[in-house]
Design a protein around this motif. Structure first.
Motif, PDB file in Angstrom:
ATOM      1  N   ARG A  23      68.855   8.765  90.792  1.00 57.48           N
ATOM      2  CA  ARG A  23      67.405   8.648  90.968  1.00 57.48           C
ATOM      3  C   ARG A  23      67.012   7.787  92.167  1.00 57.48           C
ATOM      4  NH1 ARG A  23      64.431   6.399  85.924  1.00 57.48           N
ATOM      5  NH2 ARG A  23      66.595   6.711  85.488  1.00 57.48           N
ATOM      6  N   ALA A  24      67.695   6.683  92.389  1.00 58.82           N
ATOM      7  CA  ALA A  24      67.318   5.750  93.455  1.00 58.82           C
ATOM      8  C   ALA A  24      67.444   6.357  94.855  1.00 58.82           C
ATOM      9  CB  ALA A  24      68.160   4.481  93.370  1.00 58.82           C
ATOM     10  N   VAL A  25      68.305   7.367  95.008  1.00 55.71           N
ATOM     11  CA  VAL A  25      68.515   7.962  96.337  1.00 55.71           C
ATOM     12  C   VAL A  25      68.087   9.429  96.385  1.00 55.71           C
ATOM     13  CG1 VAL A  25      70.349   6.353  96.967  1.00 55.71           C
ATOM     14  CG2 VAL A  25      70.931   8.506  95.816  1.00 55.71           C
ATOM     15  N   ARG A  26      67.445   9.875  95.342  1.00 60.28           N
ATOM     16  CA  ARG A  26      67.075  11.291  95.197  1.00 60.28           C
ATOM     17  C   ARG A  26      66.427  11.879  96.444  1.00 60.28           C
ATOM     18  NH1 ARG A  26      64.321  11.657  89.940  1.00 60.28           N
ATOM     19  NH2 ARG A  26      66.479  11.748  89.260  1.00 60.28           N
ATOM     20  N   ASP A  27      65.479  11.168  97.041  1.00 58.11           N
ATOM     21  CA  ASP A  27      64.742  11.702  98.191  1.00 58.11           C
ATOM     22  C   ASP A  27      65.615  11.860  99.431  1.00 58.11           C
ATOM     23  OD1 ASP A  27      62.470  11.822  96.630  1.00 58.11           O
ATOM     24  OD2 ASP A  27      61.699   9.893  97.337  1.00 58.11           O
ATOM     25  N   GLY A  28      66.725  11.160  99.502  1.00 64.06           N
ATOM     26  CA  GLY A  28      67.594  11.243 100.669  1.00 64.06           C
ATOM     27  C   GLY A  28      68.768  12.189 100.511  1.00 64.06           C
ATOM     28  N   LEU A  29      68.906  12.809  99.332  1.00 67.80           N
ATOM     29  CA  LEU A  29      70.037  13.702  99.074  1.00 67.80           C
ATOM     30  C   LEU A  29      69.805  15.090  99.660  1.00 67.80           C
ATOM     31  CD1 LEU A  29      70.813  12.790  95.361  1.00 67.80           C
ATOM     32  CD2 LEU A  29      72.221  12.268  97.359  1.00 67.80           C
ATOM     33  N   THR A  30      70.874  15.657 100.199  1.00 69.14           N
ATOM     34  CA  THR A  30      70.850  17.014 100.737  1.00 69.14           C
ATOM     35  C   THR A  30      71.997  17.795 100.104  1.00 69.14           C
ATOM     36  OG1 THR A  30      70.046  16.175 102.853  1.00 69.14           O
ATOM     37  CG2 THR A  30      71.008  18.384 102.855  1.00 69.14           C
ATOM     38  N   PRO A  31      71.720  18.995  99.568  1.00 69.95           N
ATOM     39  CA  PRO A  31      72.811  19.787  99.000  1.00 69.95           C
ATOM     40  C   PRO A  31      73.734  20.321 100.092  1.00 69.95           C
ATOM     41  CG  PRO A  31      70.765  21.036  98.946  1.00 69.95           C
ATOM     42  CD  PRO A  31      70.427  19.670  99.457  1.00 69.95           C
ATOM     43  N   ARG A  32      75.046  20.204  99.883  1.00 66.97           N
ATOM     44  CA  ARG A  32      76.036  20.749 100.824  1.00 66.97           C
ATOM     45  C   ARG A  32      76.663  22.018 100.271  1.00 66.97           C
ATOM     46  NH1 ARG A  32      78.981  17.213 104.875  1.00 66.97           N
ATOM     47  NH2 ARG A  32      80.071  19.169 105.066  1.00 66.97           N
ATOM     48  N   GLU A  33      76.933  22.020  98.961  1.00 67.65           N
ATOM     49  CA  GLU A  33      77.544  23.201  98.348  1.00 67.65           C
ATOM     50  C   GLU A  33      77.287  23.183  96.856  1.00 67.65           C
ATOM     51  OE1 GLU A  33      81.719  25.667  98.160  1.00 67.65           O
ATOM     52  OE2 GLU A  33      81.454  24.119  99.659  1.00 67.65           O
ATOM     53  N   TRP A  42      76.810  16.946  97.312  1.00 64.79           N
ATOM     54  CA  TRP A  42      75.558  16.473  97.904  1.00 64.79           C
ATOM     55  C   TRP A  42      75.894  15.423  98.950  1.00 64.79           C
ATOM     56  CZ3 TRP A  42      70.506  17.926  96.374  1.00 64.79           C
ATOM     57  CH2 TRP A  42      70.473  18.876  95.342  1.00 64.79           C
ATOM     58  N   GLU A  43      75.025  15.285  99.918  1.00 70.72           N
ATOM     59  CA  GLU A  43      75.219  14.332 100.995  1.00 70.72           C
ATOM     60  C   GLU A  43      74.075  13.313 101.009  1.00 70.72           C
ATOM     61  OE1 GLU A  43      75.581  14.402 105.865  1.00 70.72           O
ATOM     62  OE2 GLU A  43      75.366  16.272 104.768  1.00 70.72           O
ATOM     63  N   TYR A  44      74.445  12.069 101.259  1.00 71.16           N
ATOM     64  CA  TYR A  44      73.458  11.009 101.431  1.00 71.16           C
ATOM     65  C   TYR A  44      73.861  10.221 102.672  1.00 71.16           C
ATOM     66  CZ  TYR A  44      70.491   6.968 100.551  1.00 71.16           C
ATOM     67  OH  TYR A  44      69.553   5.970 100.667  1.00 71.16           O
ATOM     68  N   PRO A  45      73.290  10.577 103.840  1.00 70.67           N
ATOM     69  CA  PRO A  45      73.667   9.873 105.062  1.00 70.67           C
ATOM     70  C   PRO A  45      73.110   8.453 105.070  1.00 70.67           C
ATOM     71  CG  PRO A  45      71.979  11.519 105.526  1.00 70.67           C
ATOM     72  CD  PRO A  45      72.319  11.617 104.064  1.00 70.67           C
ATOM     73  N   SER A  46      74.006   7.487 105.259  1.00 69.72           N
ATOM     74  CA  SER A  46      73.573   6.095 105.270  1.00 69.72           C
ATOM     75  C   SER A  46      74.731   5.218 105.703  1.00 69.72           C
ATOM     76  CB  SER A  46      73.118   5.673 103.884  1.00 69.72           C
ATOM     77  OG  SER A  46      72.847   4.292 103.854  1.00 69.72           O
ATOM     78  N   GLY A  47      74.464   4.304 106.602  1.00 70.90           N
ATOM     79  CA  GLY A  47      75.458   3.329 107.007  1.00 70.90           C
ATOM     80  C   GLY A  47      75.449   2.099 106.130  1.00 70.90           C
TER      81      GLY A  47
END
Length: 178
Positions: A23-33, A42-47
């Motif tokens: 839930r905390a990162v839901r808005d930043g998630l992108t489906p990959r497969e 799912w991908e969550y780009p973040s350094g």
């Protein structure tokens, strides 16, 4: 500069982005497969930051979960959990990880003397131990796998990107065949 971020793997009938665990990162998630058998990446780009707990995701979905934190496309921290077999952590591209952490691969220097610093194995399971845990993880996911091919990936150098090792590891687990 390479890629920094999380690759999140789990199995569920609904999108992983809809779980309470993410839930905390839901808005930043992108489906990959997403596969017909429910496996998803799912991908969550973040350094920086944290996506949450793979233990929580595994318990919520009732299936094994695995997070890969890719560091500059040079190495990957693998965190895995399953409802029955528990959690474990290792890494891919061990030499690059040791350089990044400033940790040695063993307890002594070339003369066999300890330098007082932490070794890579103080942070992560050794490849053979990680492969054994991964075999149990895969079994809980309904896959029969051998430790040998997993050890090969766990001891490989990036080719040229650490993300490739991550997806090869998923292939060897029987989760996402290449």
């Amino acid at each position: 500069m390479g890629y920094w971020g999380y690759l999140i793997v789990g199995r569920s009938e609904r999108p992983l982005a809809e779980t309470d665990a993410l839930r905390a990162v839901r808005d930043g998630l992108t489906p990959r497969e997403r596969r017909d058998d429910g496996w998803q990446v799912w991908e969550y780009p973040s350094g920086d930051g944290d996506v949450g707990s793979m233990n929580t995701l595994a318990l919520e979905t009732g299936a094994p979960a695995l997070f890969g934190y890719v560091m500059d496309s040079r190495c990957v921290v693998l965190e895995a959990a399953a409802p029955e077999s528990g959690a474990w952590t290792t890494c891919l591209a061990r030499e690059a990880m040791a350089e990044y952490l400033g940790a040695g691969q063993d307890e002594g220097d070339e003369d066999g003397e300890e330098d007082g610093g932490l070794a890579l194995d103080d942070y992560f399971l050794e490849p053979a131990d990680a492969a054994g845990r991964a075999v149990d993880w895969a079994a809980e996911a309904g896959h029969t796998v051998n430790a040998g091919p997993l050890i090969d990936v766990l001891t490989s150098d990036p080719d040229p990107l650490a993300e490739n090792l991550f997806f090869r590891f998923l292939d060897r687990l029987g989760v996402l065949p290449l």
